[in-house]
Design a protein around this motif. Structure first.
Motif, PDB file in Angstrom:
ATOM      1  N   LEU A  65     -30.977   8.173  10.519  1.00  0.00           N
ATOM      2  CA  LEU A  65     -29.549   8.345  10.754  1.00  0.00           C
ATOM      3  C   LEU A  65     -29.017   7.119  11.478  1.00  0.00           C
ATOM      4  CD1 LEU A  65     -26.921  10.065  11.007  1.00  0.00           C
ATOM      5  CD2 LEU A  65     -27.856  10.937  13.163  1.00  0.00           C
ATOM      6  N   ALA A  66     -28.057   6.439  10.879  1.00  0.00           N
ATOM      7  CA  ALA A  66     -27.380   5.319  11.544  1.00  0.00           C
ATOM      8  C   ALA A  66     -26.169   5.863  12.285  1.00  0.00           C
ATOM      9  CB  ALA A  66     -26.954   4.268  10.528  1.00  0.00           C
ATOM     10  N   ILE A  67     -26.059   5.536  13.559  1.00  0.00           N
ATOM     11  CA  ILE A  67     -24.935   5.989  14.387  1.00  0.00           C
ATOM     12  C   ILE A  67     -24.192   4.762  14.901  1.00  0.00           C
ATOM     13  CG2 ILE A  67     -24.203   7.359  16.365  1.00  0.00           C
ATOM     14  CD1 ILE A  67     -26.841   8.860  16.221  1.00  0.00           C
ATOM     15  N   ILE A  68     -22.876   4.762  14.709  1.00  0.00           N
ATOM     16  CA  ILE A  68     -22.019   3.666  15.162  1.00  0.00           C
ATOM     17  C   ILE A  68     -21.020   4.227  16.170  1.00  0.00           C
ATOM     18  CG2 ILE A  68     -20.431   1.831  14.457  1.00  0.00           C
ATOM     19  CD1 ILE A  68     -21.560   2.109  11.610  1.00  0.00           C
ATOM     20  N   PRO A  69     -21.252   4.031  17.465  1.00  0.00           N
ATOM     21  CA  PRO A  69     -20.278   4.491  18.459  1.00  0.00           C
ATOM     22  C   PRO A  69     -19.058   3.571  18.459  1.00  0.00           C
ATOM     23  CG  PRO A  69     -22.482   4.193  19.409  1.00  0.00           C
ATOM     24  CD  PRO A  69     -22.452   3.486  18.099  1.00  0.00           C
ATOM     25  N   ALA A  70     -17.863   4.163  18.540  1.00  0.00           N
ATOM     26  CA  ALA A  70     -16.630   3.359  18.509  1.00  0.00           C
ATOM     27  C   ALA A  70     -15.546   4.069  19.315  1.00  0.00           C
ATOM     28  CB  ALA A  70     -16.178   3.132  17.065  1.00  0.00           C
ATOM     29  N   ARG A  71     -15.366   3.622  20.551  1.00  0.00           N
ATOM     30  CA  ARG A  71     -14.328   4.205  21.392  1.00  0.00           C
ATOM     31  C   ARG A  71     -12.950   3.661  21.011  1.00  0.00           C
ATOM     32  NH1 ARG A  71     -13.726   3.247  26.498  1.00  0.00           N
ATOM     33  NH2 ARG A  71     -14.669   1.183  26.449  1.00  0.00           N
ATOM     34  N   GLY A  72     -11.940   4.423  21.308  1.00  0.00           N
ATOM     35  CA  GLY A  72     -10.578   3.962  21.049  1.00  0.00           C
ATOM     36  C   GLY A  72      -9.976   3.193  22.201  1.00  0.00           C
ATOM     37  N   GLY A  73     -10.601   3.261  23.384  1.00  0.00           N
ATOM     38  CA  GLY A  73      -9.962   2.695  24.573  1.00  0.00           C
ATOM     39  C   GLY A  73     -10.451   1.331  24.975  1.00  0.00           C
ATOM     40  N   SER A  74     -10.562   0.391  24.063  1.00  0.00           N
ATOM     41  CA  SER A  74     -11.006  -0.957  24.403  1.00  0.00           C
ATOM     42  C   SER A  74      -9.969  -1.633  25.305  1.00  0.00           C
ATOM     43  CB  SER A  74     -11.196  -1.787  23.128  1.00  0.00           C
ATOM     44  OG  SER A  74     -11.462  -3.128  23.447  1.00  0.00           O
ATOM     45  N   LYS A  75     -10.426  -2.170  26.435  1.00  0.00           N
ATOM     46  CA  LYS A  75      -9.513  -2.797  27.390  1.00  0.00           C
ATOM     47  C   LYS A  75      -9.321  -4.289  27.108  1.00  0.00           C
ATOM     48  CE  LYS A  75      -8.700   0.846  29.933  1.00  0.00           C
ATOM     49  NZ  LYS A  75      -9.384   1.091  31.196  1.00  0.00           N
ATOM     50  N   GLY A  76     -10.424  -5.005  26.802  1.00  0.00           N
ATOM     51  CA  GLY A  76     -10.323  -6.446  26.596  1.00  0.00           C
ATOM     52  C   GLY A  76      -9.441  -6.811  25.423  1.00  0.00           C
ATOM     53  N   ILE A  77      -9.640  -6.122  24.290  1.00  0.00           N
ATOM     54  CA  ILE A  77      -8.827  -6.324  23.084  1.00  0.00           C
ATOM     55  C   ILE A  77      -8.359  -4.944  22.638  1.00  0.00           C
ATOM     56  CG2 ILE A  77      -8.707  -7.329  20.774  1.00  0.00           C
ATOM     57  CD1 ILE A  77     -11.195  -8.942  21.415  1.00  0.00           C
ATOM     58  N   PRO A  78      -7.133  -4.560  22.951  1.00  0.00           N
ATOM     59  CA  PRO A  78      -6.653  -3.221  22.569  1.00  0.00           C
ATOM     60  C   PRO A  78      -6.797  -2.963  21.072  1.00  0.00           C
ATOM     61  CG  PRO A  78      -5.128  -4.254  24.105  1.00  0.00           C
ATOM     62  CD  PRO A  78      -6.135  -5.308  23.721  1.00  0.00           C
ATOM     63  N   ARG A  79      -7.291  -1.768  20.726  1.00  0.00           N
ATOM     64  CA  ARG A  79      -7.483  -1.328  19.342  1.00  0.00           C
ATOM     65  C   ARG A  79      -8.473  -2.223  18.598  1.00  0.00           C
ATOM     66  NH1 ARG A  79      -6.967   3.172  19.702  1.00  0.00           N
ATOM     67  NH2 ARG A  79      -6.707   3.464  17.460  1.00  0.00           N
ATOM     68  N   LYS A  80      -9.389  -2.829  19.311  1.00  0.00           N
ATOM     69  CA  LYS A  80     -10.307  -3.816  18.740  1.00  0.00           C
ATOM     70  C   LYS A  80     -11.031  -3.315  17.499  1.00  0.00           C
ATOM     71  CE  LYS A  80     -14.011  -4.577  21.233  1.00  0.00           C
ATOM     72  NZ  LYS A  80     -14.889  -5.171  22.285  1.00  0.00           N
ATOM     73  N   ASN A  81     -11.514  -2.096  17.528  1.00  0.00           N
ATOM     74  CA  ASN A  81     -12.385  -1.618  16.452  1.00  0.00           C
ATOM     75  C   ASN A  81     -11.691  -1.454  15.106  1.00  0.00           C
ATOM     76  OD1 ASN A  81     -14.710  -1.487  18.065  1.00  0.00           O
ATOM     77  ND2 ASN A  81     -14.102   0.497  18.878  1.00  0.00           N
ATOM     78  N   VAL A  82     -10.367  -1.407  15.106  1.00  0.00           N
ATOM     79  CA  VAL A  82      -9.642  -1.278  13.838  1.00  0.00           C
ATOM     80  C   VAL A  82      -8.808  -2.508  13.516  1.00  0.00           C
ATOM     81  CG1 VAL A  82      -9.604   1.237  13.825  1.00  0.00           C
ATOM     82  CG2 VAL A  82      -7.790  -0.003  15.012  1.00  0.00           C
ATOM     83  N   LEU A  83      -8.900  -3.551  14.321  1.00  0.00           N
ATOM     84  CA  LEU A  83      -8.166  -4.780  14.013  1.00  0.00           C
ATOM     85  C   LEU A  83      -8.796  -5.462  12.798  1.00  0.00           C
ATOM     86  CD1 LEU A  83      -7.471  -6.342  17.544  1.00  0.00           C
ATOM     87  CD2 LEU A  83      -5.911  -5.051  16.074  1.00  0.00           C
ATOM     88  N   PRO A  84      -7.982  -6.141  11.981  1.00  0.00           N
ATOM     89  CA  PRO A  84      -8.520  -6.752  10.756  1.00  0.00           C
ATOM     90  C   PRO A  84      -9.385  -7.976  11.027  1.00  0.00           C
ATOM     91  CG  PRO A  84      -6.198  -7.306  11.015  1.00  0.00           C
ATOM     92  CD  PRO A  84      -6.515  -6.299  12.092  1.00  0.00           C
ATOM     93  N   LEU A  85     -10.492  -8.042  10.320  1.00  0.00           N
ATOM     94  CA  LEU A  85     -11.383  -9.202  10.337  1.00  0.00           C
ATOM     95  C   LEU A  85     -11.791  -9.482   8.905  1.00  0.00           C
ATOM     96  CD1 LEU A  85     -13.193 -11.302  11.815  1.00  0.00           C
ATOM     97  CD2 LEU A  85     -14.969  -9.551  11.869  1.00  0.00           C
ATOM     98  N   ALA A  86     -11.392 -10.639   8.375  1.00  0.00           N
ATOM     99  CA  ALA A  86     -11.720 -11.030   7.001  1.00  0.00           C
ATOM    100  C   ALA A  86     -11.295  -9.961   5.995  1.00  0.00           C
ATOM    101  CB  ALA A  86     -13.202 -11.342   6.864  1.00  0.00           C
ATOM    102  N   GLY A  87     -10.110  -9.395   6.209  1.00  0.00           N
ATOM    103  CA  GLY A  87      -9.538  -8.505   5.208  1.00  0.00           C
ATOM    104  C   GLY A  87      -9.849  -7.035   5.362  1.00  0.00           C
ATOM    105  N   LYS A  88     -10.630  -6.655   6.401  1.00  0.00           N
ATOM    106  CA  LYS A  88     -10.905  -5.232   6.603  1.00  0.00           C
ATOM    107  C   LYS A  88     -11.114  -4.967   8.087  1.00  0.00           C
ATOM    108  CE  LYS A  88     -15.709  -6.022   5.167  1.00  0.00           C
ATOM    109  NZ  LYS A  88     -16.688  -5.755   4.112  1.00  0.00           N
TER     110      LYS A  88
END
Length: 399
Positions: free
Chosen positions: A4-27
Motif C-alpha cells: 500500500l502506497a500512502i501519500i500524506p498531504a495536509r491542506g495547511g502548508s505555511k511556507g507555500i499556501p496550498r502547495k500540494n495543489v499548485l501547478p507544476l509542469a502542467g499538473k
C-alpha cells in the motif's frame, strides 16, 4: 507482496499556501507522486491521506483513493507516522485490509519516479529488511560551530583531508520514499525500525519543494531530463505483448475542433483512414475502447459507427481504464493508451505504452513513449495501427 502506497498531504502548508495543489509542469504538485506510485510495479494500491477537500478532489482526479484524516492529525506538529497509522487502521476496520508493506511517499518530492519506489521496495524485500529509505550519495565535508565559536569537522578529521576515494561512503536521506513492513511499523510507530536498508536513487531525482523558487527549479530540471531521455523506437517502446488499445476521443479520433450549426447541432472532423486502422486492429483481435471526458452524443455516434466500445462524460479516466482491463483479464503493462491532453496523463503514465499524436499538449508529448508523426483526427490512429500490426505483437483477446 501486497504493498500500500500512502501519500500524506495536509491542506495547511505555511511556507507555500496550498502547495500540494499548485501547478507544476502542467499538473498539481501532488499528481506527480500519485503518478509515480500508480506506475510502480510493486505497488498494489495508492491512498492519499488528507484533511483538505480540494486535495481530496485532485487526488481522486489523478487516480488515487482518498482517506480523510481528523483535524488532530493535520496540524503543524502532527507526525506523518500518525497519518500512516490512521490509514492502516481505517482500511483494516472498513475492509479487513492488511497490506504486507507500505510505501510512504512525500508529495513534496515531485521528481521521484516509479523506479525509485520499486527500488526501495525491492531493497526491503530482497535484503529481508524491516524498513528502507531512498538515499543519494554524499561527498561533502560537514562542520559544526563549537561553544567558543571555533569550527570542527563532523564527518572528517580537520587535520587530515582524505580524498573522496579514501573516505567511507556516506548518503543523504532524500525524504522522498520510505518502505516499511506493516506489522513492524504498527509496533514501532516510527518509520525506521529493525534492519534498515538503503536504495540509492539518481541525484537528479532529489528535490524538496519548500520555497516558491523550488517550483521553477523543478520545472527546469523536469524539462532537462525530458530532453535528455533517450529516444525510444516503436520496437523498444511497445509492450512485448499488446493486448489492448485504449483511446481518448477529442484530439485523437478527431482533430480537436468542434463545429456548431446555426441550430446548435455539434459535429467533429474525423479521418476515414483512422477508421480503416481501427478495422484492421479489430480483425487482428485487439481489444479496444474509447474513454472520453466529453459528454456529447457525437462521441457515441462515431464510436458506434466504428464498432468501438465507448464511455463518455468520464472526468477521472484511470479507475475506469484499470477496471476495463481487469474485467478482460488484461494486465496494464500489456495495454497501450493514446491521449492528447493533461486529463489523459494518469492513464498515459500507468499504461504499458503511452502514445500521443503529433499535435498533443506539451505535457502529453512529454509523457508519451511514442509520439506519432500524424496529428489527431488526421491519420494518427492509422499510423499507430500500422505500427502495431507490423510489430507482430498483438495478442488476440476477443472472440
Amino acid at each position: 507482496m501486497e504493498v500500500l502506497a500512502i501519500i500524506p498531504a495536509r491542506g495547511g502548508s505555511k511556507g507555500i499556501p496550498r502547495k500540494n495543489v499548485l501547478p507544476l509542469a502542467g499538473k498539481p504538485l501532488i499528481a506527480h507522486s500519485i503518478h509515480a506510485a500508480l506506475a510502480a510495479t510493486r505497488v498494489t494500491r495508492v491512498v492519499v491521506s488528507t484533511d483538505d477537500p480540494e486535495i481530496a478532489a485532485v487526488a481522486k482526479q489523478y487516480g488515487a483513493e482518498v482517506l480523510m484524516r481528523p483535524d488532530e492529525l493535520a496540524g503543524d506538529i502532527a507526525r506523518s507516522e500518525d497519518a500512516l497509522l490512521h490509514v492502516l487502521e481505517e482500511l483494516e476496520r472498513a475492509e479487513a485490509y492488511r497490506p504486507d508493506a507500505i510505501a510512504f511517499l512525500q508529495c513534496t518530492s515531485p521528481l521521484t519516479d516509479s523506479d525509485d519506489i520499486d527500488g526501495t521496495l525491492a531493497a526491503l524485500d530482497t535484503q529481508q529488511a524491516d524498513s528502507a529509505l531512498a538515499v543519494v550519495p554524499f561527498h561533502y565535508f560537514l562542520w559544526s560551530q563549537q561553544a567558543d565559536g571555533s569550527a570542527d569537522g563532523i564527518n572528517h578529521d580537520k587535520s587530515f583531508r582524505l580524498m573522496r576515494q579514501q573516505r567511507q561512503p556516506e548518503f543523504v536521506e532524500t525524504g522522498a520514499v520510505y518502505a516499511m513492513r506493516t506489522e513492524g511499523f504498527r509496533t514501532a510507530g516510527f518509520r525506521f525500525f529493525g534492519k534498515t536498508v538503503m536504495h540509492e536513487i539518481p541525484v537528479e531525482h532529489w528535490q524538496e519543494i519548500d520555497e516558491p523558487a523550488d517550483f521553477r527549479i523543478a520545472e527546469e530540471r523536469m524539462a532537462r531530463m525530458a530532453r535528455q531521455r533517450p529516444a525510444r523506437t516503436a520496437r523498444t517502446a511497445l509492450p512485448a505483448r499488446i493486448a489492448a488499445l485504449v483511446m481518448d476521443f477529442d484530439g485523437v479520433l478527431t482533430d480537436d475542433r468542434l463545429f456548431v450549426s446555426t441550430s446548435g447541432e455539434e459535429s467533429v472532423a474525423c479521418s476515414r483512414s483512422d477508421g480503416m486502422g481501427i478495422e484492421m486492429l479489430r480483425k487482428a483481435g485487439l481489444a479496444m475502447t474509447v474513454i472520453s471526458k466529453e459528454q456529447n452524443a457525437v462521441v457515441a455516434a462515431r464510436c458506434q459507427k466504428l464498432k468501438l466500445e465507448c464511455s463518455h462524460g468520464i472526468d477521472t479516466k484511470l479507475p475506469l481504464f484499470r477496471r476495463w482491463l481487469e474485467e478482460r483479464g488484461i494486465g496494464i503493462a500489456d495495454a497501450i493508451y493514446i491521449g492528447n491532453d493533461i486529463n489523459d496523463l494518469p492513464c498515459m503514465e500507468a499504461a504499458g505504452c503511452a502514445v500521443a499524436p503529433a499535435d498533443a499538449h506539451p505535457a502529453a508529448l512529454a509523457a508519451a513513449d511514442i509520439v506519432l508523426e500524424h496529428s489527431g483526427g488526421r491519420g494518427a490512429i492509422r499510423e499507430l495501427a500500422d505500427m502495431l500490426i507490423a510489430s507482430g505483437r498483438i495478442a488476440a483477446t476477443q472472440g
